[in-house]
Design a protein around this motif. Sequence first.
Motif, PDB file in Angstrom:
ATOM      1  N   LEU A 167      -5.033   0.668   7.755  1.00  0.00           N
ATOM      2  CA  LEU A 167      -3.716  -0.203   7.250  1.00  0.00           C
ATOM      3  C   LEU A 167      -3.735  -1.505   8.358  1.00  0.00           C
ATOM      4  O   LEU A 167      -3.197  -3.159   8.103  1.00  0.00           O
ATOM      5  N   THR A 185      -6.110  -0.654  -3.244  1.00  0.00           N
ATOM      6  CA  THR A 185      -6.644   0.930  -2.519  1.00  0.00           C
ATOM      7  C   THR A 185      -7.566   2.059  -2.979  1.00  0.00           C
ATOM      8  O   THR A 185      -8.245   2.713  -2.389  1.00  0.00           O
ATOM      9  N   PRO A 191       0.777  -1.109  -0.119  1.00  0.00           N
ATOM     10  CA  PRO A 191      -0.340  -0.351   0.103  1.00  0.00           C
ATOM     11  C   PRO A 191       0.984   1.028   0.345  1.00  0.00           C
ATOM     12  O   PRO A 191       0.211   2.661   0.101  1.00  0.00           O
ATOM     13  N   THR A 215      -0.660  -2.510  -5.510  1.00  0.00           N
ATOM     14  CA  THR A 215      -1.226  -1.802  -5.219  1.00  0.00           C
ATOM     15  C   THR A 215      -2.204  -0.566  -4.918  1.00  0.00           C
ATOM     16  O   THR A 215      -3.382  -1.063  -4.396  1.00  0.00           O
ATOM     17  N   SER A 216      -2.332   0.649  -5.834  1.00  0.00           N
ATOM     18  CA  SER A 216      -3.592   1.334  -6.038  1.00  0.00           C
ATOM     19  C   SER A 216      -4.858  -0.314  -6.589  1.00  0.00           C
ATOM     20  O   SER A 216      -5.802   1.090  -6.554  1.00  0.00           O
ATOM     21  N   TYR A 272      -0.577   4.989   0.521  1.00  0.00           N
ATOM     22  CA  TYR A 272      -1.692   5.365   0.746  1.00  0.00           C
ATOM     23  C   TYR A 272      -2.676   5.156   1.628  1.00  0.00           C
ATOM     24  O   TYR A 272      -3.750   5.625   2.206  1.00  0.00           O
ATOM     25  N   LEU A 273      -1.937   3.839   2.950  1.00  0.00           N
ATOM     26  CA  LEU A 273      -2.501   3.494   4.004  1.00  0.00           C
ATOM     27  C   LEU A 273      -1.588   3.196   5.090  1.00  0.00           C
ATOM     28  O   LEU A 273      -0.665   3.376   4.806  1.00  0.00           O
ATOM     29  N   PRO A 295     -11.583  -1.868  -0.965  1.00  0.00           N
ATOM     30  CA  PRO A 295     -10.055  -2.788  -1.132  1.00  0.00           C
ATOM     31  C   PRO A 295     -10.242  -4.423  -0.639  1.00  0.00           C
ATOM     32  O   PRO A 295      -9.804  -5.173  -0.854  1.00  0.00           O
TER      33      PRO A 295
END
Length: 229
Positions: free
Chosen positions: A21, A205, A12, A201-202, A15-16, A210
């Motif tokens: 998280l 997220t 992540p 990743t994205s 982003y988190l 998610p």
Amino acid sequence: MQIKRPFFVFNPKSYLYGEELLRMAKRADELAGQYPECTVLVTTPFADIANIANNTSHIIVTAQHLDGITPGRGIGHVLPESIYYAGARATFLNHAEKPMALADLAQAMKRAQELGIKTIVCADSVAEAQAIAMLKADVILCEPTELIGTGQTSDQSYIEQTNAAIKAVDPNILTMQAAGIASAEDVYRTIKLGADGTGCTSGITNADSPIQMLEDMIVALNQAYQEEK
């Protein structure tokens, strides 16, 4: 903990953090327990390593970076002993967002190996992947920089070429193909094409859910692996 095929890395980045998280990491931990033949790794910001490690038992908690320093001077650098003490058992190195000179990379890998921290080292070309293989990385992430975060995955020829180049140097090095992974179908396809592992990743997220996307991707990873047996 050992990284074995097939493996999935939830990365992540920044982003988190904190409670959000931790919630994702706990779900990843449940999925890792549910599919024990799959290795699941979760990268975390340095400040979150201990919290994630103390609240999970099946995932491999992974640092975003470390530096090849020893205890002593080095303010502002990431001491390998500190992340190991916090609970990290793997680390990314040479990511496109944190590139390293070859000498620095070699020293960082040496320090990680001394502590038993698994190394996931990024390469954006076949030649770089071969050079990193000579340094005995545990995992080599073959990811063309221009595809990161685009939702466009590496094509079949690139995946097959980089896999073959790495295995020719050392068949024990695991290959990770993760450029542009955005769906469970991408995960399934990448493992079917011969990668030992993948990650995202994205695509996770930024998903509407998610946690559901994380689950779908790990299920797809397991499905691709089970069909090979």
